[in-house]
Enzyme design. Structure first.
Site, PDB file in Angstrom:
ATOM      1  CD  GLU A   1      -9.036   7.001 -81.083  1.00 49.10           C
ATOM      2  OE1 GLU A   1     -10.082   7.362 -80.543  1.00 49.10           O
ATOM      3  OE2 GLU A   1      -8.928   6.852 -82.321  1.00 49.10           O
TER       4      GLU A   1
ATOM      5  CG  HIS B   1     -11.806   8.390 -77.357  1.00 47.19           C
ATOM      6  ND1 HIS B   1     -12.208   7.348 -78.135  1.00 47.19           N
ATOM      7  CD2 HIS B   1     -12.581   8.377 -76.259  1.00 47.19           C
ATOM      8  CE1 HIS B   1     -13.194   6.721 -77.535  1.00 47.19           C
ATOM      9  NE2 HIS B   1     -13.450   7.320 -76.396  1.00 47.19           N
TER      10      HIS B   1
ATOM     11  CE  LYS C   1     -17.313   5.845 -77.079  1.00 47.80           C
ATOM     12  NZ  LYS C   1     -17.154   4.816 -76.034  1.00 47.80           N
TER      13      LYS C   1
HETATM   14  O1  LIG Z   1     -15.432   6.258 -74.924  1.00 49.33           O
HETATM   15  C1  LIG Z   1     -15.629   6.337 -73.751  1.00 49.33           C
HETATM   16  C2  LIG Z   1     -16.020   7.578 -73.134  1.00 49.33           C
HETATM   17  C3  LIG Z   1     -15.029   7.984 -72.088  1.00 49.33           C
HETATM   18  O2  LIG Z   1     -13.818   8.295 -72.707  1.00 49.33           O
HETATM   19  C4  LIG Z   1     -15.539   9.254 -71.377  1.00 49.33           C
HETATM   20  O3  LIG Z   1     -15.031  10.326 -71.683  1.00 49.33           O
HETATM   21  O4  LIG Z   1     -16.426   9.146 -70.539  1.00 49.33           O
HETATM   22  C5  LIG Z   1     -14.867   6.837 -71.098  1.00 49.33           C
HETATM   23  C6  LIG Z   1     -14.448   5.546 -71.760  1.00 49.33           C
HETATM   24  O5  LIG Z   1     -14.416   4.487 -70.809  1.00 49.33           O
HETATM   25  C7  LIG Z   1     -15.395   5.185 -72.854  1.00 49.33           C
HETATM   26  O6  LIG Z   1     -14.907   4.078 -73.574  1.00 49.33           O
END
Ligand SMILES: O=C1C[C@@](O)(C(=O)O)C[C@@H](O)[C@@H]1O
Length: 267
Positions: free
Chosen positions: A84, A157, A184
């Site tokens: 991810e 992600h 998220k």
């Molecule tokens: O999940 C996220 C969001 C993220 O991927 C971003 O796009 O800002 C940055 C990562 O550190 C965090 O864990």
């Protein structure tokens, strides 16, 4: 709304989160000291960058030091797996064991859990086989056990693309169903339409859901999604101090100015 210390996630201005991406203990603590001087609401420790992430006892020792340096600033701990977009691979059993130890330590406020770590989209979005049902039930129980100690952020992600609307919706529903406190989703746009789609999706879902939602469209063209949370329903935005932890992040001080400006216009 989810309350973490003094920080209300899901009400008012989107909260600013900045990540520590250092590889050794000394630099991790030094990075925390710098972050503390900024107006950052939540500090994320990305343990996948930590050289000793494979040894939970070392992680806990560092965590103890980090906690002391943060003076109560809310701490989110994330192991972002390579699949991810993170920097280390980890077996599911080790991933869960590590996060269990971290949750039980009482040293952190929030933990990120990758909901699709052990599942394909097809397995969960379609008719589920008894075996998949059982595995998902097991994930839910584990999340519930973490929730006894910490706020759980359930993440997805995609560094390759922005899935179609139907898939985004299915994935969000699955994250929600897993029982996390805050879903998220971070996805990569191929063009500006993908950025718009993600923002539209966020707006629709934030109105329907009874939990705060965090979304972002990554890369430079997605930057707009990192400042528009108050308008379209994303409760936290990730900013950078030096090194970005994901493409398209904006520097935290600029972020703060922009969020303030938008917030004032909303009053
Ligand atoms: O999940 C996220 C969001 C993220 O991927 C971003 O796009 O800002 C940055 C990562 O550190 C965090 O864990």
């Amino acid at each position: 709304m989810v309350q973490v210390g003094d920080v209300s996630i899901g009400s008012g201005k989107p909260k600013i989160c900045a990540s520590i991406t250092e590889t050794d203990r000394k630099s991790i603590i030094a990075a925390a000291d710098i972050l503390l001087q900024k107006r950052v609401d939540i500090i994320e420790w990305r343990i996948d960058y930590y050289r000793e992430a494979g040894h939970w006892d070392m992680v806990l020792e560092t965590l103890q030091r980090l906690k002391m340096s943060l003076y109560g600033r809310p701490l989110l701990v994330t192991f972002r797996t390579k699949e991810e977009g993170g920097s280390q691979e980890i077996e599911t059993a080790a991933y869960r064991e590590l996060l269990d130890h971290i949750a039980q330590s009482g040293l952190v406020d929030m933990i990120d859990v990758e909901i699709f770590k052990d599942f394909t989209y097809e397995e969960l979005a379609g008719d589920r086989t008894p075996e998949v049902k059982e595995r998902f039930e097991n994930l839910k129980q584990w999340i519930e056990s973490l929730r006894q100690r910490v706020v759980v952020v359930g993440s997805y992600h995609n560094f390759d693309r922005t899935p179609e609307d139907a898939e985004l919706k299915d994935r969000l529903q699955i994250i929600d169903e897993s029982g996390v406190d805050i879903p998220k989703m971070a996805v990569m746009p191929a063009n500006r339409l993908d950025v718009m789609r993600l923002m539209m999706f966020t707006l629709q879902m934030a109105e329907q859901m009874d939990k705060p939602l965090i979304t972002m469209s990554m890369s430079r063209i997605g930057s707009i999604s990192r400042i528009s949370g108050e308008a379209f329903g994303s409760a936290v935005t990730f900013g950078s101090i030096g090194q970005e932890s994901a493409p398209g992040q904006l520097p935290v001080n600029k972020l703060e100015e922009m969020l303030d400006m938008i917030h004032q216009n909303y009053q």
